[in-house]
Design a protein around this motif. Sequence first.
Motif, PDB file in Angstrom:
ATOM      1  N   SER A 138       0.833  -1.204   0.000  1.00 55.44           N
ATOM      2  CA  SER A 138       0.000   0.000   0.000  1.00 55.44           C
ATOM      3  C   SER A 138       0.865   1.251   0.000  1.00 55.44           C
ATOM      4  N   ARG A 139       1.962   1.196   0.717  1.00 58.40           N
ATOM      5  CA  ARG A 139       2.914   2.300   0.774  1.00 58.40           C
ATOM      6  C   ARG A 139       4.134   1.813   1.551  1.00 58.40           C
ATOM      7  N   PHE A 140       5.207   2.571   1.513  1.00 62.34           N
ATOM      8  CA  PHE A 140       6.382   2.317   2.345  1.00 62.34           C
ATOM      9  C   PHE A 140       7.200   3.591   2.410  1.00 62.34           C
ATOM     10  N   THR A 141       8.164   3.616   3.317  1.00 61.99           N
ATOM     11  CA  THR A 141       8.996   4.797   3.490  1.00 61.99           C
ATOM     12  C   THR A 141      10.455   4.455   3.249  1.00 61.99           C
ATOM     13  N   GLY A 142      11.112   5.270   2.444  1.00 61.79           N
ATOM     14  CA  GLY A 142      12.553   5.182   2.264  1.00 61.79           C
ATOM     15  C   GLY A 142      13.223   6.246   3.125  1.00 61.79           C
ATOM     16  N   LEU A 143      14.190   5.830   3.911  1.00 58.21           N
ATOM     17  CA  LEU A 143      14.887   6.725   4.829  1.00 58.21           C
ATOM     18  C   LEU A 143      16.290   7.008   4.308  1.00 58.21           C
ATOM     19  N   VAL A 144      16.641   8.277   4.218  1.00 54.88           N
ATOM     20  CA  VAL A 144      17.983   8.689   3.804  1.00 54.88           C
ATOM     21  C   VAL A 144      18.548   9.613   4.873  1.00 54.88           C
ATOM     22  N   SER A 145      19.742   9.324   5.335  1.00 50.13           N
ATOM     23  CA  SER A 145      20.420  10.207   6.281  1.00 50.13           C
ATOM     24  C   SER A 145      21.793  10.559   5.724  1.00 50.13           C
ATOM     25  N   PHE A 146      21.971  11.825   5.364  1.00 48.47           N
ATOM     26  CA  PHE A 146      23.248  12.289   4.825  1.00 48.47           C
ATOM     27  C   PHE A 146      24.195  12.645   5.965  1.00 48.47           C
ATOM     28  N   GLY A 147      25.410  12.097   5.919  1.00 48.38           N
ATOM     29  CA  GLY A 147      26.403  12.409   6.931  1.00 48.38           C
ATOM     30  C   GLY A 147      26.786  13.875   6.898  1.00 48.38           C
ATOM     31  N   ALA A 148      27.043  14.432   8.077  1.00 45.44           N
ATOM     32  CA  ALA A 148      27.329  15.861   8.163  1.00 45.44           C
ATOM     33  C   ALA A 148      28.746  16.200   7.716  1.00 45.44           C
ATOM     34  N   GLU A 149      29.692  15.307   7.964  1.00 40.93           N
ATOM     35  CA  GLU A 149      31.092  15.585   7.682  1.00 40.93           C
ATOM     36  C   GLU A 149      31.658  14.564   6.705  1.00 40.93           C
ATOM     37  N   PRO A 150      32.516  14.983   5.791  1.00 43.70           N
ATOM     38  CA  PRO A 150      33.135  14.038   4.859  1.00 43.70           C
ATOM     39  C   PRO A 150      34.202  13.195   5.538  1.00 43.70           C
ATOM     40  N   VAL A 151      34.574  12.127   4.870  1.00 46.38           N
ATOM     41  CA  VAL A 151      35.619  11.221   5.347  1.00 46.38           C
ATOM     42  C   VAL A 151      36.783  11.296   4.367  1.00 46.38           C
ATOM     43  N   GLN A 152      37.999  11.293   4.904  1.00 43.65           N
ATOM     44  CA  GLN A 152      39.167  11.455   4.044  1.00 43.65           C
ATOM     45  C   GLN A 152      40.303  10.577   4.558  1.00 43.65           C
ATOM     46  N   ALA A 153      41.039   9.950   3.644  1.00 38.65           N
ATOM     47  CA  ALA A 153      42.227   9.161   3.987  1.00 38.65           C
ATOM     48  C   ALA A 153      43.065   8.999   2.735  1.00 38.65           C
ATOM     49  N   GLY A 154      44.380   8.878   2.920  1.00 40.00           N
ATOM     50  CA  GLY A 154      45.288   8.796   1.785  1.00 40.00           C
ATOM     51  C   GLY A 154      45.532   7.398   1.277  1.00 40.00           C
ATOM     52  N   ASP A 155      44.917   6.408   1.893  1.00 32.55           N
ATOM     53  CA  ASP A 155      45.053   5.010   1.489  1.00 32.55           C
ATOM     54  C   ASP A 155      43.655   4.429   1.323  1.00 32.55           C
ATOM     55  N   ARG A 156      43.425   3.696   0.224  1.00 28.18           N
ATOM     56  CA  ARG A 156      42.059   3.247  -0.072  1.00 28.18           C
ATOM     57  C   ARG A 156      41.513   2.285   0.981  1.00 28.18           C
ATOM     58  N   LYS A 157      42.360   1.456   1.562  1.00 31.91           N
ATOM     59  CA  LYS A 157      41.876   0.533   2.580  1.00 31.91           C
ATOM     60  C   LYS A 157      41.503   1.276   3.854  1.00 31.91           C
ATOM     61  N   ARG A 158      42.308   2.260   4.228  1.00 35.05           N
ATOM     62  CA  ARG A 158      41.965   3.061   5.400  1.00 35.05           C
ATOM     63  C   ARG A 158      40.722   3.904   5.132  1.00 35.05           C
ATOM     64  N   LEU A 159      40.576   4.384   3.913  1.00 30.85           N
ATOM     65  CA  LEU A 159      39.391   5.147   3.552  1.00 30.85           C
ATOM     66  C   LEU A 159      38.147   4.265   3.621  1.00 30.85           C
ATOM     67  N   ALA A 160      38.242   3.048   3.106  1.00 37.65           N
ATOM     68  CA  ALA A 160      37.112   2.119   3.159  1.00 37.65           C
ATOM     69  C   ALA A 160      36.730   1.804   4.602  1.00 37.65           C
ATOM     70  N   ALA A 161      37.726   1.599   5.458  1.00 37.99           N
ATOM     71  CA  ALA A 161      37.455   1.286   6.858  1.00 37.99           C
ATOM     72  C   ALA A 161      36.810   2.471   7.575  1.00 37.99           C
ATOM     73  N   ALA A 162      37.293   3.678   7.282  1.00 41.58           N
ATOM     74  CA  ALA A 162      36.745   4.873   7.928  1.00 41.58           C
ATOM     75  C   ALA A 162      35.307   5.125   7.475  1.00 41.58           C
ATOM     76  N   LEU A 163      35.042   4.921   6.186  1.00 43.37           N
ATOM     77  CA  LEU A 163      33.681   5.085   5.686  1.00 43.37           C
ATOM     78  C   LEU A 163      32.752   4.026   6.264  1.00 43.37           C
ATOM     79  N   HIS A 164      33.239   2.803   6.369  1.00 46.06           N
ATOM     80  CA  HIS A 164      32.432   1.732   6.960  1.00 46.06           C
ATOM     81  C   HIS A 164      32.059   2.075   8.399  1.00 46.06           C
ATOM     82  N   ALA A 165      33.016   2.583   9.163  1.00 43.03           N
ATOM     83  CA  ALA A 165      32.738   2.966  10.547  1.00 43.03           C
ATOM     84  C   ALA A 165      31.704   4.084  10.609  1.00 43.03           C
ATOM     85  N   ALA A 166      31.812   5.052   9.699  1.00 42.33           N
ATOM     86  CA  ALA A 166      30.856   6.157   9.668  1.00 42.33           C
ATOM     87  C   ALA A 166      29.459   5.667   9.317  1.00 42.33           C
TER      88      ALA A 166
END
Length: 216
Positions: free
Chosen positions: A171-199
């Motif tokens: 009949s209906r449903f709700t999609g929820l979106v929450s945009f993070g307030a602060e960006p994530v940054q790291a100089g190594d892709r694995k560390r960036l992936a881990a930091a984004l996952h934590a966020a």
Amino acid sequence: MVRRWARDNARLLGMQRQVAGQPASAPALLVTNHLSYLDVVLLAAELPAIFVAKREVRAWPGLGPLAALVGTIFVDRDSPRDLVRVSAAISQALANGDTVVLFAEGTSTRGDRVLPLKPALLEPAARGGWPVRFATLSYVTPAGQPSADLALCWWGDMTFLPHLVGVAGLSRFTGLVSFGAEPVQAGDRKRLAAALHAALEKEFTPVGASVEPCPS
């Protein structure tokens, strides 16, 4: 064009949208968890963006041709050589001033957790020192309707057309979106992936665990 298509289809499907936070101004790389093909409708209704999608989406009825028409970047995740091409395409889209949405888990889930992120396509952001934005997605169905993890999330051995018919039957449903307030940054892709996952994990509301009622 895409935003109108998304909003029209959201109304057609009975999707109501609940949004927290604000998307970043373009250009931006936006990483989100991935629950369903409905995520594209939900996000595209909120912001103009280019999506990175698995190559199989190109063959889907209706959605595939439209995805190709609006510049979706298709990726063969089984081919390391194709990841190089897609990384270059993401870099070019950002250089052109676009927002690129990346479902970095690499697959859609039933929404009980956020899977570890695949770091390969984060290489351009890590190498360039770009800040990466993130958002969490979830879904809610009203009382008396099938649970969102089965009716809306697309995972396991579910097939597209039967699942879409089930979505249309709600009949209906709700999609929820929450945009993070602060960006994530790291100089190594694995560390960036881990930091984004934590966020993402910190902000994620498991599907079916939302305390917000589905609007009438």
